[in-house]
Design a protein around this motif. Structure first.
Motif, PDB file in Angstrom:
ATOM      1  N   LEU A 103       0.886  -1.013   0.147  1.00 45.60           N
ATOM      2  CA  LEU A 103      -0.151   0.065  -0.134  1.00 45.60           C
ATOM      3  C   LEU A 103       0.775   1.293  -0.016  1.00 45.60           C
ATOM      4  N   GLY A 104       1.000   1.866  -1.088  1.00 46.77           N
ATOM      5  CA  GLY A 104       1.853   2.939  -1.224  1.00 46.77           C
ATOM      6  C   GLY A 104       0.909   4.116  -0.809  1.00 46.77           C
ATOM      7  N   LYS A 105      -0.314   4.052  -1.388  1.00 49.84           N
ATOM      8  CA  LYS A 105      -1.214   5.009  -1.123  1.00 49.84           C
ATOM      9  C   LYS A 105      -2.526   4.352  -1.072  1.00 49.84           C
ATOM     10  N   GLY A 106      -3.753   4.945  -0.554  1.00 50.67           N
ATOM     11  CA  GLY A 106      -4.947   4.453  -0.827  1.00 50.67           C
ATOM     12  C   GLY A 106      -5.116   3.300   0.196  1.00 50.67           C
ATOM     13  N   TYR A 107      -6.471   2.750   0.032  1.00 49.57           N
ATOM     14  CA  TYR A 107      -6.973   1.556   0.865  1.00 49.57           C
ATOM     15  C   TYR A 107      -8.174   0.845  -0.113  1.00 49.57           C
ATOM     16  N   THR A 108      -8.353  -0.271   0.307  1.00 50.28           N
ATOM     17  CA  THR A 108      -9.737  -0.965   0.060  1.00 50.28           C
ATOM     18  C   THR A 108      -9.887  -2.101   1.105  1.00 50.28           C
ATOM     19  N   ALA A 109     -11.382  -1.865   1.373  1.00 45.62           N
ATOM     20  CA  ALA A 109     -11.653  -2.563   2.834  1.00 45.62           C
ATOM     21  C   ALA A 109     -11.240  -4.089   2.758  1.00 45.62           C
ATOM     22  N   GLY A 110     -10.618  -4.427   3.904  1.00 41.48           N
ATOM     23  CA  GLY A 110     -10.236  -5.678   4.241  1.00 41.48           C
ATOM     24  C   GLY A 110      -8.661  -5.985   4.055  1.00 41.48           C
ATOM     25  N   VAL A 111      -7.928  -5.213   3.150  1.00 41.71           N
ATOM     26  CA  VAL A 111      -6.617  -5.546   2.442  1.00 41.71           C
ATOM     27  C   VAL A 111      -6.075  -5.600   3.766  1.00 41.71           C
ATOM     28  N   GLY A 112      -5.838  -4.605   4.823  1.00 42.25           N
ATOM     29  CA  GLY A 112      -4.938  -4.684   5.758  1.00 42.25           C
ATOM     30  C   GLY A 112      -4.681  -6.040   6.531  1.00 42.25           C
ATOM     31  N   MET A 113      -6.017  -6.620   6.723  1.00 48.39           N
ATOM     32  CA  MET A 113      -5.886  -7.780   7.255  1.00 48.39           C
ATOM     33  C   MET A 113      -5.408  -8.961   6.249  1.00 48.39           C
ATOM     34  N   SER A 114      -5.380  -8.844   5.063  1.00 50.71           N
ATOM     35  CA  SER A 114      -4.890  -9.697   4.024  1.00 50.71           C
ATOM     36  C   SER A 114      -3.571  -9.686   3.965  1.00 50.71           C
ATOM     37  N   ILE A 115      -2.976  -8.548   4.165  1.00 52.46           N
ATOM     38  CA  ILE A 115      -1.530  -8.218   4.071  1.00 52.46           C
ATOM     39  C   ILE A 115      -0.791  -8.825   5.526  1.00 52.46           C
ATOM     40  N   GLY A 116      -1.531  -8.547   6.692  1.00 55.60           N
ATOM     41  CA  GLY A 116      -1.122  -9.099   7.784  1.00 55.60           C
ATOM     42  C   GLY A 116      -1.286 -10.758   8.028  1.00 55.60           C
TER      43      GLY A 116
END
Length: 465
Positions: free
Chosen positions: A431-444
């Motif tokens: 994520l260089g910028k921006g976000y889409t719902a739920g992707v933080g948990m996908s990365i973690g």
């Protein structure tokens, strides 16, 4: 004597790393900075995981293939992403749910109010708090030693290799280490330094609210950067949402979101619109609004709707300011009535009739007004009218440590053979910028599992890979 694998952090990524390392036969110690009742970092506030799938799967409807997930990520990041690591995350998201279930995580059927997110995201039964608690229970059963109130201030590193961690005056050694201690969003001084002063003489960061944990001070991140670990990302980029201006300073979580933006107009304190409220579906675009509001005077804006919008969005915890006329609404929220009415009249006159459908990119749009509203543009004309004051709510920051597909921390481009990173401390790679719902948990989840596997392998093979 030290442990095989030391995991620093207590959220989703740290727990995934600890569980994978323990399953691989390593002895594991996890250090959580927070007390037990606040354990879990930002993960306790999450609700779902974005998942690739080529066909319907249990709680996921239709299909969400790799290429579509990648295009969604490409769009929100504007191309500022490492494609190799992004695709690794995407593919990992398709296979992690059985493993999660094995560790006590339950998924729920999609909620009717979740629009089309049921196709892309799997929701946790009981939310992130239940997920975190399930992982802690499983970690304890696997023999992971968990220590709370254990913030790590510094590491001993020699030639790019982890030697020991310091909690206060206590030195903790281990064969390998996983860093998963979050970003720096709770460190006001660092946020001020990153954002600086704007042309109006304001310090925007002074008006930011923190959606998540107060324990993410970025101490370890700052220390690692000072030690020469390779950085990734921009200190001003973050998962930043427009949230209720009345939200608490910390830990407001999901319930402080204001989700009616796409159903009305948003004006700043000068009573002017400043961005297309109907640009795209809310799960893809909600996370740009925090940054947009951060750039407005006083870092405050107002989401304005009429009664036609009621029942079409997740209701906020706090009621909005209500009025029977638009001039009265402007007065109640302290905006210049004439400018407010000109903005609303110009917008209403620009709305072109279409077939309103909030579940599709419909044909209700504006013509002849700037900024345009490209979808869901309906006149705001039906009393009562509502206003919700919003401020930037920071979820997590994107400045972190550069890594590769092995989750290794890098020093001068050289990957460490016993120091790994996962979660928000490396999310900026994807994520260089921006976000889409739920992707933080996908990365973690993806990188937590990789980091735990790699750390256990290195520890059990004697250190070198």
């Amino acid at each position: 004597m030290g442990t095989d694998v030391l995991v620093i952090g207590g959220g989703n990524a740290a727990l995934c790393a600890a569980l994978m390392a323990a399953e691989a036969g390593a002895s594991v110690t996890l250090l959580e900075a927070a007390p037990r009742e606040w354990r879990g970092g930002n993960s306790g506030h999450t609700r779902n995981l974005r998942c690739m799938h080529d066909a319907p799967q249990d709680v996921l409807v239709d299909a969400y293939p790799e290429e579509e997930f990648w295009q969604d990520l490409l769009k929100v990041t504007g191309g500022i992403t490492n494609e190799k690591l992004a695709r690794l995350t995407i593919r990992a998201s398709s296979t992690c749910r059985d493993w999660m279930r094995k560790h006590g995580v339950h998924f729920q059927p999609p909620l009717s109010g979740a629009l089309h997110v049921a196709r892309t995201n799997a929701f946790f039964m009981g939310g992130g708090k239940a997920l975190v608690n399930a992982y802690y229970r499983s970690a304890e059963k696997l023999g992971v030693q968990i220590r709370y109130n254990a913030p790590v201030e510094r590491l001993e590193i020699e030639n790019g290799r982890f030697v020991a961690a310091w909690v206060g005056n206590e030195r903790i050694t281990a064969k390998t280490c996983v860093l998963a201690a979050g970003g720096f969003e709770s460190n006001r001084e660092w946020l001020r330094q990153a954002w600086g002063q704007n042309e109006r003489g304001e310090w925007p960061a002074d008006n930011f609210l923190i959606r998540g944990t107060r324990f993410n001070q970025g101490v370890l991140l700052k220390h690692m950067l000072a030690q020469g670990a390779d950085p990734i990302g921009d200190a001003t980029q973050a998962h930043m949402v427009a949230i209720d201006a009345r939200a608490p300073l910390y830990d407001g979580g999901i319930c402080t979101r204001i989700d009616c933006v796409s159903l009305g107009v948003v004006v700043n304190t000068e009573a002017r619109r400043f961005y297309d409220e109907g640009e795209d579906f809310w799960p893809k675009r909600y996370a740009i609004w925090g940054r947009l509001v951060a750039q407005q005077p006083g870092q405050t804006a107002y989401s304005i709707i009429d009664s036609k919008a009621i029942g079409r969005f997740m209701p906020p915890v706090f009621e909005g300011v209500q009025a029977q006329t638009l001039p009265e609404l402007a007065q109640k929220i302290g905006l210049d009535v004439d400018t407010f009415m000109q903005t609303l009249n110009d917008y209403n006159a620009a709305c072109r009739p279409g077939t309103f459908d909030h579940t599709t990119l419909d044909d209700c749009h504006t013509e002849g007004v700037s900024p345009a509203k490209t979808h869901w543009a309906r006149t705001i004309d039906t009393a009562p009218f509502y206003a919700y004051a919003v401020r930037p709510g920071v979820t997590f920051t994107y400045l972190g440590l550069e890594t590769d597909e092995t989750a290794a921390v890098r020093f001068g481009g050289v990957p460490s053979d016993n120091l790994f990173v996962a979660g928000e401390m490396m999310a900026g790679n994807v994520l260089g910028k921006g976000y889409t719902a739920g992707v933080g948990m996908s990365i973690g989840t993806a990188f937590g599992r990789i980091a735990g596997t790699q750390a256990a392998r290195a520890a059990l093979s004697g250190g070198a890979q």
